[in-house]
Design a protein around this motif. Structure first.
Motif, PDB file in Angstrom:
ATOM      1  N   ALA A 131      -3.698   9.039  13.750  1.00 48.66           N
ATOM      2  CA  ALA A 131      -3.909  10.214  12.906  1.00 48.66           C
ATOM      3  C   ALA A 131      -2.955  10.159  11.728  1.00 48.66           C
ATOM      4  N   SER A 132      -3.374  10.762  10.618  1.00 47.91           N
ATOM      5  CA  SER A 132      -2.573  10.779   9.401  1.00 47.91           C
ATOM      6  C   SER A 132      -2.065  12.197   9.178  1.00 47.91           C
ATOM      7  N   SER A 133      -0.754  12.341   8.997  1.00 42.93           N
ATOM      8  CA  SER A 133      -0.176  13.674   8.876  1.00 42.93           C
ATOM      9  C   SER A 133       1.047  13.643   7.982  1.00 42.93           C
TER      10      SER A 133
ATOM     11  N   LYS B 299      17.442  15.309   0.226  1.00 47.23           N
ATOM     12  CA  LYS B 299      16.779  16.546   0.647  1.00 47.23           C
ATOM     13  C   LYS B 299      15.273  16.279   0.594  1.00 47.23           C
ATOM     14  N   LEU B 300      14.766  15.701   1.678  1.00 50.99           N
ATOM     15  CA  LEU B 300      13.373  15.266   1.706  1.00 50.99           C
ATOM     16  C   LEU B 300      12.401  16.432   1.592  1.00 50.99           C
ATOM     17  N   ASP B 301      12.836  17.634   1.975  1.00 45.69           N
ATOM     18  CA  ASP B 301      11.948  18.786   1.884  1.00 45.69           C
ATOM     19  C   ASP B 301      11.817  19.317   0.461  1.00 45.69           C
ATOM     20  N   THR B 302      12.430  18.626  -0.517  1.00 48.49           N
ATOM     21  CA  THR B 302      12.269  19.001  -1.920  1.00 48.49           C
ATOM     22  C   THR B 302      11.464  17.950  -2.693  1.00 48.49           C
ATOM     23  N   LEU B 303      10.943  16.941  -1.998  1.00 49.05           N
ATOM     24  CA  LEU B 303      10.325  15.801  -2.667  1.00 49.05           C
ATOM     25  C   LEU B 303       8.824  15.702  -2.354  1.00 49.05           C
ATOM     26  N   HIS B 304       8.134  14.940  -3.180  1.00 47.51           N
ATOM     27  CA  HIS B 304       6.727  14.621  -2.948  1.00 47.51           C
ATOM     28  C   HIS B 304       6.663  13.447  -1.976  1.00 47.51           C
ATOM     29  N   LEU B 305       6.093  13.671  -0.802  1.00 49.61           N
ATOM     30  CA  LEU B 305       6.044  12.644   0.236  1.00 49.61           C
ATOM     31  C   LEU B 305       4.628  12.527   0.786  1.00 49.61           C
ATOM     32  N   PRO B 306       4.228  11.318   1.204  1.00 46.08           N
ATOM     33  CA  PRO B 306       2.854  11.099   1.664  1.00 46.08           C
ATOM     34  C   PRO B 306       2.673  11.414   3.141  1.00 46.08           C
ATOM     35  N   GLN B 307       1.417  11.430   3.545  1.00 47.77           N
ATOM     36  CA  GLN B 307       1.112  11.469   4.964  1.00 47.77           C
ATOM     37  C   GLN B 307       1.495  10.135   5.594  1.00 47.77           C
ATOM     38  N   VAL B 308       1.774  10.164   6.886  1.00 45.55           N
ATOM     39  CA  VAL B 308       2.115   8.951   7.626  1.00 45.55           C
ATOM     40  C   VAL B 308       1.087   8.752   8.734  1.00 45.55           C
ATOM     41  N   VAL B 309       0.979   7.509   9.193  1.00 44.34           N
ATOM     42  CA  VAL B 309       0.057   7.191  10.287  1.00 44.34           C
ATOM     43  C   VAL B 309       0.834   7.213  11.601  1.00 44.34           C
ATOM     44  N   LEU B 310       0.437   8.094  12.501  1.00 50.41           N
ATOM     45  CA  LEU B 310       1.119   8.242  13.782  1.00 50.41           C
ATOM     46  C   LEU B 310       0.551   7.279  14.822  1.00 50.41           C
TER      47      LEU B 310
ATOM     48  N   ARG C  45       0.644  15.739  -0.406  1.00 49.15           N
ATOM     49  CA  ARG C  45       0.457  16.323   0.925  1.00 49.15           C
ATOM     50  C   ARG C  45      -0.958  16.116   1.474  1.00 49.15           C
ATOM     51  N   ASP C  46      -1.967  16.281   0.652  1.00 46.55           N
ATOM     52  CA  ASP C  46      -3.344  16.314   1.148  1.00 46.55           C
ATOM     53  C   ASP C  46      -4.070  14.978   1.068  1.00 46.55           C
ATOM     54  N   MET C  47      -3.364  13.927   0.670  1.00 50.80           N
ATOM     55  CA  MET C  47      -4.009  12.623   0.540  1.00 50.80           C
ATOM     56  C   MET C  47      -3.768  11.806   1.812  1.00 50.80           C
ATOM     57  N   PRO C  48      -4.808  11.459   2.559  1.00 54.62           N
ATOM     58  CA  PRO C  48      -4.617  10.681   3.792  1.00 54.62           C
ATOM     59  C   PRO C  48      -4.139   9.277   3.479  1.00 54.62           C
ATOM     60  N   ALA C  49      -3.582   8.615   4.465  1.00 53.79           N
ATOM     61  CA  ALA C  49      -3.062   7.256   4.273  1.00 53.79           C
ATOM     62  C   ALA C  49      -4.156   6.307   3.800  1.00 53.79           C
ATOM     63  N   ASP C  50      -5.391   6.562   4.213  1.00 52.72           N
ATOM     64  CA  ASP C  50      -6.501   5.699   3.791  1.00 52.72           C
ATOM     65  C   ASP C  50      -6.702   5.712   2.283  1.00 52.72           C
TER      66      ASP C  50
ATOM     67  N   THR D 236       0.799  -1.227   0.000  1.00 54.17           N
ATOM     68  CA  THR D 236       0.000   0.000   0.000  1.00 54.17           C
ATOM     69  C   THR D 236       0.832   1.278   0.000  1.00 54.17           C
ATOM     70  N   THR D 237       2.131   1.164   0.266  1.00 54.52           N
ATOM     71  CA  THR D 237       3.078   2.284   0.447  1.00 54.52           C
ATOM     72  C   THR D 237       2.749   3.114   1.678  1.00 54.52           C
ATOM     73  N   VAL D 238       1.945   2.591   2.580  1.00 55.62           N
ATOM     74  CA  VAL D 238       1.588   3.324   3.796  1.00 55.62           C
ATOM     75  C   VAL D 238       2.711   3.212   4.822  1.00 55.62           C
ATOM     76  N   ILE D 239       3.070   4.346   5.394  1.00 55.71           N
ATOM     77  CA  ILE D 239       4.072   4.402   6.455  1.00 55.71           C
ATOM     78  C   ILE D 239       3.353   4.504   7.799  1.00 55.71           C
ATOM     79  N   GLU D 240       3.682   3.607   8.704  1.00 59.00           N
ATOM     80  CA  GLU D 240       3.147   3.662  10.064  1.00 59.00           C
ATOM     81  C   GLU D 240       4.282   3.988  11.026  1.00 59.00           C
ATOM     82  N   LEU D 241       4.074   4.991  11.864  1.00 59.37           N
ATOM     83  CA  LEU D 241       5.064   5.396  12.867  1.00 59.37           C
ATOM     84  C   LEU D 241       4.413   5.290  14.241  1.00 59.37           C
ATOM     85  N   GLY D 242       4.257   4.054  14.687  1.00 58.65           N
ATOM     86  CA  GLY D 242       3.552   3.819  15.940  1.00 58.65           C
ATOM     87  C   GLY D 242       4.230   4.418  17.150  1.00 58.65           C
TER      88      GLY D 242
END
Length: 437
Positions: free
Chosen positions: A398-400, A383-394, A411-416, A20-26
């Motif tokens: 919550a997805s941020s 340089k991650l602040d120059t790239l397209h990166l998804p929201q992560v699940v905390l 940026r605006d697409m939630p992990a769901d 799914t490419t979803v990142i979880e940061l429990g």
């Protein structure tokens, strides 16, 4: 998320799901982010304190590690191929036509090969390891689905032993090895770079503690498949600086992940391979290496390039870039050709992915291809602040979005958004693979 889709199954702090490419940061909760932001505001204009570092270290190295997995799995030649396999399987599930279900089996086999099955790994269980290791790289064979080794793809295996000759571990140089090396290199750099600007004696003590923590990971003989790439570089370069070794190993790993098919063909035919390994052309070792390169084995390519690196490759960032270029050139490869071919290969993948019935895969492909073009060929520190990166699940579910460019497409697409469309691929591919008898 099931364990089978995680890149590092020992992780309890965070994970990246390859389906799914979803990142979880429990391990990260909003309160940890709030504390970091509060200390950042209070420290503005002053040298960072050790408290500031601890707040930073609680959050950012893990964030960087998992975002690096995302970048490598979506923004390299290998990553865009990975998205294509997801897309083929997704189309097959939508079509519900059995003559297309072979794409589910292809995806299942691809996922299993990220970390090769336990059969290929050995771990010495009754060994008290020191930090004086000997190693040897041998070429083995994968077994086919029917259990045959004859004419099966070769694989680079690194065997670690104590100075007394006792087995510590045998690890394949797998895709997992490359991905974890790349992510660990970015994690270490984010941590040590920040700590370097903290002033005072306490910072020096913290530096020693962090170095010891990194060494403990590197010399854990039960997980050498995750560290084998760093070991290969450190041993070949006689490098005792763990950060320098990982900077070079991580840069080389991403270079290999973004290696185009055309480059594999050129490397496989390189007349310098016998000299590189000190054996005649007729030796079966060279022939196995050539076969591995012809089949597009990234672990084999990493081993060859690491062996071809000139001495002194870890002394500086410029030396690292020059060394990788020289290693490639020794195989008859042109760096400009490789870059152009990689971008062209990515563009071809994108053209097909843009027709996907999955909105998630279209978004990931657009972001991944643009990221590929934004990342320099031999980037030492992303340089991650120059790239397209998804929201992560905390940790609070919550997805941020924690990092990314100002024009971040994701940026605006939630992990769901990704999970809802793609999570079913894992079960569908596993069920169909079980039916393939």
């Amino acid at each position: 998320m099931s364990n089978s889709s995680k890149i590092l199954q020992l992780d309890v702090l965070g994970s990246f799901d390859f389906y799914t490419t979803v990142i979880e940061l429990g391990a990260i909760e909003p309160r940890h982010l709030a504390r970091l932001n509060d200390i950042r505001r209070m420290s503005e204009g002053a040298a960072p304190t050790l408290d500031y570092f601890h707040a930073y270290d609680r959050v950012m190295p893990l964030v960087v590690h998992e975002y690096t997995h995302f970048v490598d799995a979506t923004s390299t030649c290998w990553g865009l191929h990975h998205l294509s396999l997801l897309d083929n399987a997704y189309r097959a599930t939508r079509a519900e036509k059995e003559d297309r279900y072979h794409h589910l089996k292809s995806l299942h086999d691809h996922m299993r090969a990220l970390r090769l099955p336990a059969y290929y790994r050995l771990v010495g269980r009754e060994i008290r390891p020191t930090r004086e290791w000997a190693y040897q790289v041998t070429i083995g064979r994968r077994f086919t689905a029917k259990g045959h080794a004859h004419d099966a793809p070769p694989i680079a295996l690194c065997t670690f032993r104590t100075v007394a000759g006792d087995l510590l571990a045998r690890s394949p140089v797998s895709i997992l090895s490359l991905l974890e090396t790349s992510a660990m290199a970015q994690e270490l750099q984010s941590r040590i770079t920040f700590l370097a600007i903290v002033e005072g004696a306490e910072a020096s003590i913290e530096g020693h503690l962090q170095n010891e923590k990194a060494l403990k990971y590197l010399y854990d003989h039960t997980i050498t498949e995750y560290s084998v790439c760093a070991h290969l570089v450190a041993n070949a370069q006689s490098c005792t600086d763990i950060l320098a070794a990982y900077r070079l190993a991580g840069t080389l790993a991403r270079f290999v992940l973004d290696f185009p098919a055309e480059g594999f063909r050129v490397a496989a035919a390189a007349p310098t391979l016998p000299t590189l390994f000190g054996v005649p052309e007729t030796d079966e070792y060279v022939q196995a290496v050539r076969q591995g390169l012809r089949t597009g084995d990234h672990g084999m390519l990493y081993y060859v390039l690491a062996t071809a690196l000139p001495a002194g490759s870890t002394v500086s960032s410029d030396a690292m870039r020059k060394a990788i270029s020289q290693a490639a050139q020794s195989l008859g490869l042109n760096m400009h050709m490789l870059r152009a071919a990689a971008l062209a290969e990515g563009a071809a993948k994108l053209a097909h992915l843009r027709t996907s019935p999955s909105r998630a895969l279209v978004a990931l492909a657009d972001a991944g291809k643009d990221n590929q073009a934004r990342i320099p060929q031999l980037e030492i520190q992303l340089k991650l602040d120059t790239l397209h990166l998804p929201q992560v699940v905390l940790g609070d579910c919550a997805s941020s979005c924690l990092l990314g460019a100002q024009d971040n497409l994701l940026r605006d697409m939630p992990a769901d958004f990704y999970y809802d469309e793609l999570s079913n691929l894992e079960k569908r591919s596993e069920v169909f693979a079980e039916a393939c008898i």
